[in-house]
Design a protein around this motif. Structure first.
Motif, PDB file in Angstrom:
ATOM      1  N   PRO A 191       0.801  -1.230   0.000  1.00 36.08           N
ATOM      2  CA  PRO A 191       0.000   0.000   0.000  1.00 36.08           C
ATOM      3  C   PRO A 191       0.827   1.271   0.000  1.00 36.08           C
ATOM      4  O   PRO A 191       0.266   2.366   0.129  1.00 36.08           O
ATOM      5  CB  PRO A 191      -0.800  -0.125   1.301  1.00 36.08           C
ATOM      6  CG  PRO A 191       0.103  -0.888   2.206  1.00 36.08           C
ATOM      7  CD  PRO A 191       0.883  -1.846   1.336  1.00 36.08           C
ATOM      8  N   GLY A 192       2.141   1.166  -0.154  1.00 33.51           N
ATOM      9  CA  GLY A 192       3.008   2.332  -0.016  1.00 33.51           C
ATOM     10  C   GLY A 192       2.658   3.486  -0.938  1.00 33.51           C
ATOM     11  O   GLY A 192       2.629   4.645  -0.513  1.00 33.51           O
ATOM     12  N   LYS A 193       2.375   3.208  -2.212  1.00 27.04           N
ATOM     13  CA  LYS A 193       2.107   4.298  -3.161  1.00 27.04           C
ATOM     14  C   LYS A 193       0.836   5.049  -2.788  1.00 27.04           C
ATOM     15  O   LYS A 193       0.756   6.272  -2.932  1.00 27.04           O
ATOM     16  CB  LYS A 193       2.007   3.751  -4.582  1.00 27.04           C
ATOM     17  CG  LYS A 193       0.905   2.723  -4.794  1.00 27.04           C
ATOM     18  CD  LYS A 193       0.875   2.216  -6.233  1.00 27.04           C
ATOM     19  CE  LYS A 193      -0.231   1.183  -6.436  1.00 27.04           C
ATOM     20  NZ  LYS A 193      -0.258   0.694  -7.844  1.00 27.04           N
ATOM     21  N   TRP A 194      -0.177   4.319  -2.299  1.00 32.11           N
ATOM     22  CA  TRP A 194      -1.424   4.973  -1.901  1.00 32.11           C
ATOM     23  C   TRP A 194      -1.237   5.737  -0.594  1.00 32.11           C
ATOM     24  O   TRP A 194      -1.851   6.784  -0.392  1.00 32.11           O
ATOM     25  CB  TRP A 194      -2.529   3.938  -1.781  1.00 32.11           C
ATOM     26  CG  TRP A 194      -2.859   3.299  -3.092  1.00 32.11           C
ATOM     27  CD1 TRP A 194      -2.964   3.927  -4.304  1.00 32.11           C
ATOM     28  CD2 TRP A 194      -3.118   1.920  -3.348  1.00 32.11           C
ATOM     29  NE1 TRP A 194      -3.287   3.024  -5.295  1.00 32.11           N
ATOM     30  CE2 TRP A 194      -3.388   1.780  -4.737  1.00 32.11           C
ATOM     31  CE3 TRP A 194      -3.164   0.783  -2.552  1.00 32.11           C
ATOM     32  CZ2 TRP A 194      -3.686   0.558  -5.325  1.00 32.11           C
ATOM     33  CZ3 TRP A 194      -3.462  -0.442  -3.137  1.00 32.11           C
ATOM     34  CH2 TRP A 194      -3.718  -0.552  -4.500  1.00 32.11           C
ATOM     35  N   ALA A 195      -0.387   5.199   0.276  1.00 33.61           N
ATOM     36  CA  ALA A 195      -0.111   5.903   1.531  1.00 33.61           C
ATOM     37  C   ALA A 195       0.584   7.236   1.272  1.00 33.61           C
ATOM     38  O   ALA A 195       0.322   8.235   1.950  1.00 33.61           O
ATOM     39  CB  ALA A 195       0.740   5.026   2.444  1.00 33.61           C
ATOM     40  N   ARG A 196       1.461   7.265   0.269  1.00 32.96           N
ATOM     41  CA  ARG A 196       2.147   8.527  -0.067  1.00 32.96           C
ATOM     42  C   ARG A 196       1.165   9.565  -0.590  1.00 32.96           C
ATOM     43  O   ARG A 196       1.246  10.749  -0.234  1.00 32.96           O
ATOM     44  CB  ARG A 196       3.252   8.259  -1.098  1.00 32.96           C
ATOM     45  CG  ARG A 196       4.480   7.567  -0.512  1.00 32.96           C
ATOM     46  CD  ARG A 196       5.623   7.578  -1.506  1.00 32.96           C
ATOM     47  NE  ARG A 196       5.334   6.783  -2.684  1.00 32.96           N
ATOM     48  CZ  ARG A 196       5.592   5.483  -2.784  1.00 32.96           C
ATOM     49  NH1 ARG A 196       6.118   4.829  -1.754  1.00 32.96           N
ATOM     50  NH2 ARG A 196       5.331   4.812  -3.895  1.00 32.96           N
ATOM     51  N   VAL A 197       0.235   9.138  -1.445  1.00 33.87           N
ATOM     52  CA  VAL A 197      -0.771  10.071  -1.960  1.00 33.87           C
ATOM     53  C   VAL A 197      -1.643  10.581  -0.819  1.00 33.87           C
ATOM     54  O   VAL A 197      -1.986  11.767  -0.763  1.00 33.87           O
ATOM     55  CB  VAL A 197      -1.636   9.390  -3.039  1.00 33.87           C
ATOM     56  CG1 VAL A 197      -2.742  10.333  -3.517  1.00 33.87           C
ATOM     57  CG2 VAL A 197      -0.776   8.967  -4.225  1.00 33.87           C
ATOM     58  N   TRP A 198      -1.984   9.699   0.093  1.00 30.19           N
ATOM     59  CA  TRP A 198      -2.790  10.097   1.252  1.00 30.19           C
ATOM     60  C   TRP A 198      -2.091  11.192   2.051  1.00 30.19           C
ATOM     61  O   TRP A 198      -2.699  12.196   2.423  1.00 30.19           O
ATOM     62  CB  TRP A 198      -3.066   8.886   2.134  1.00 30.19           C
ATOM     63  CG  TRP A 198      -3.845   9.195   3.370  1.00 30.19           C
ATOM     64  CD1 TRP A 198      -3.371   9.716   4.545  1.00 30.19           C
ATOM     65  CD2 TRP A 198      -5.252   9.012   3.557  1.00 30.19           C
ATOM     66  NE1 TRP A 198      -4.381   9.861   5.447  1.00 30.19           N
ATOM     67  CE2 TRP A 198      -5.545   9.453   4.876  1.00 30.19           C
ATOM     68  CE3 TRP A 198      -6.287   8.525   2.765  1.00 30.19           C
ATOM     69  CZ2 TRP A 198      -6.832   9.401   5.401  1.00 30.19           C
ATOM     70  CZ3 TRP A 198      -7.561   8.485   3.288  1.00 30.19           C
ATOM     71  CH2 TRP A 198      -7.821   8.911   4.586  1.00 30.19           C
TER      72      TRP A 198
ATOM     73  N   LEU B 215      -2.275   8.168   8.602  1.00 29.23           N
ATOM     74  CA  LEU B 215      -2.691   6.885   8.040  1.00 29.23           C
ATOM     75  C   LEU B 215      -1.892   5.782   8.723  1.00 29.23           C
ATOM     76  O   LEU B 215      -0.656   5.739   8.614  1.00 29.23           O
ATOM     77  CB  LEU B 215      -2.453   6.851   6.532  1.00 29.23           C
ATOM     78  CG  LEU B 215      -2.721   5.511   5.829  1.00 29.23           C
ATOM     79  CD1 LEU B 215      -4.206   5.149   5.940  1.00 29.23           C
ATOM     80  CD2 LEU B 215      -2.305   5.564   4.372  1.00 29.23           C
ATOM     81  N   ALA B 216      -2.589   4.887   9.427  1.00 34.77           N
ATOM     82  CA  ALA B 216      -1.935   3.782  10.130  1.00 34.77           C
ATOM     83  C   ALA B 216      -2.100   2.507   9.317  1.00 34.77           C
ATOM     84  O   ALA B 216      -3.230   2.111   8.992  1.00 34.77           O
ATOM     85  CB  ALA B 216      -2.546   3.607  11.517  1.00 34.77           C
ATOM     86  N   LEU B 217      -0.999   1.878   8.943  1.00 34.61           N
ATOM     87  CA  LEU B 217      -1.022   0.632   8.191  1.00 34.61           C
ATOM     88  C   LEU B 217      -1.009  -0.551   9.158  1.00 34.61           C
ATOM     89  O   LEU B 217      -0.140  -0.645  10.027  1.00 34.61           O
ATOM     90  CB  LEU B 217       0.175   0.563   7.245  1.00 34.61           C
ATOM     91  CG  LEU B 217       0.234   1.658   6.168  1.00 34.61           C
ATOM     92  CD1 LEU B 217       1.494   1.516   5.326  1.00 34.61           C
ATOM     93  CD2 LEU B 217      -1.010   1.613   5.280  1.00 34.61           C
ATOM     94  N   VAL B 218      -1.988  -1.442   8.984  1.00 36.07           N
ATOM     95  CA  VAL B 218      -2.148  -2.585   9.880  1.00 36.07           C
ATOM     96  C   VAL B 218      -1.952  -3.871   9.083  1.00 36.07           C
ATOM     97  O   VAL B 218      -2.812  -4.242   8.267  1.00 36.07           O
ATOM     98  CB  VAL B 218      -3.546  -2.578  10.543  1.00 36.07           C
ATOM     99  CG1 VAL B 218      -3.672  -3.736  11.526  1.00 36.07           C
ATOM    100  CG2 VAL B 218      -3.814  -1.240  11.220  1.00 36.07           C
ATOM    101  N   ALA B 219      -0.819  -4.551   9.268  1.00 30.67           N
ATOM    102  CA  ALA B 219      -0.538  -5.806   8.562  1.00 30.67           C
ATOM    103  C   ALA B 219      -1.306  -6.948   9.218  1.00 30.67           C
ATOM    104  O   ALA B 219      -1.249  -7.128  10.441  1.00 30.67           O
ATOM    105  CB  ALA B 219       0.956  -6.089   8.574  1.00 30.67           C
TER     106      ALA B 219
END
Length: 289
Positions: free
Chosen positions: A20-27, A36-40
């Motif tokens: 999800p890195g590319k979408w997290a950068r846009v966010w 934005l917290a990423l939950v694996a």
């Protein structure tokens, strides 16, 4: 007493293989004030995480149980077969299910592919996880079919993979609780779908205020009025310059038979300006009507 405002945040769950890195950068560019917290999570834990409210949305592998959950398919992954570098399959550019008829094909318990009939020969015991199956492949016991992202995730120097021509494929979807379609969820939907800032339907798009909308609507009218006024001024100047025998334009001197205006246009009876001037030159007094 002023109430303290809670800073909003957005929790995004994602399963192994999804990046999800590319979408997290846009966010972070569009909503820098909303963390934005990423939950694996493991593939099997994706839906329970959303249903328990431990994430606002998730990037999961389909199929997704739509009971209480919404899901938007995003993309389909290529399926590959993983094997040791010295395996005979390394000579092929692409592999078919029939090519694996004599090989042991591992089917781990967390397999993300939907098979109508498993290819190759079954293993004596199913590995618990894809990671366990990779270890067995490295030991030369058999081969493994997985989405390409998982083959990259579990990359080893002694293993390689080839594309499968006729195997089932895994699809990735964005899912979220159906009753929790918030502005932030809409914002993330716009990001993964490639919407621009102006076309996004989420929080990032600011609606015009009534005053701004009114100013926008009235601007063309004001511009048109300015043009019309300029045209009228030009027209007035032309008429004033065309008066015969009258005072110079803008002199303000009265002519016989009427009063001069600033534009040089005489107001009075029809033709009085030119007639009165001619009479004055001949020395005859103008008759007063």
């Amino acid at each position: 007493m002023t109430e303290m405002q809670v800073t909003p945040s957005f929790r995004l769950a994602y399963v192994p293989g999804v990046t999800p890195g590319k979408w997290a950068r846009v966010w972070s560019e569009r909503l820098p004030d909303v963390p934005l917290a990423l939950v694996a999570v493991e593939a099997a834990d994706g839906e329970p995480t959303l249903r328990a409210g431990d994430a606002d949305a998730g990037l999961l592998r389909m199929p997704v149980d739509r009971t209480g959950l919404s899901a938007i398919p995003l993309y389909t992954e290529t399926t590959v077969v993983v094997f040791p570098k010295d395996h005979w399959l390394a000579a092929a550019e692409e592999v078919t299910v029939a090519d694996l008829a004599d090989d042991v094909v591992f089917h781990p318990l967390d397999d993300t592919l939907e098979w109508e009939q498993l290819p190759g020969r079954p293993a004596i015991e199913r590995p618990a996880t894809t990671a366990d199956a990779i270890e067995l492949v490295a030991a030369g016991v058999g081969v493994l079919l997985v989405p390409q992202s998982l083959a990259r995730l579990h990359h080893r120097r002694d293993l390689t993979y080839r594309t499968m021509a006729d195997a089932p494929q895994s699809r990735i979807a964005l899912s979220w609780p159906e009753e929790e379609t918030t502005d932030l969820v809409e914002e993330f939907i716009g990001i993964v779908r490639g919407r621009t800032v102006n076309s996004s339907r989420g929080r990032g798009q600011t609606a015009a205020t009534p005053a701004e909308a009114s100013a926008t609507k009235s601007a063309p009218g004001r511009a048109g009025g300015a043009k019309g006024g300029a045209g009228g001024a030009k027209g007035g100047a032309g008429k004033g310059g065309a008066a015969k025998g009258g005072a110079p334009k803008g002199s303000g001197k009265p002519t016989a038979g009427g009063r001069a205006t600033a534009g040089g246009r005489a107001r009075g009876g029809s033709g009085s300006s030119s007639g009165g001037a001619a009479a004055a030159r001949r020395g005859r007094p103008k008759r007063r009507g």
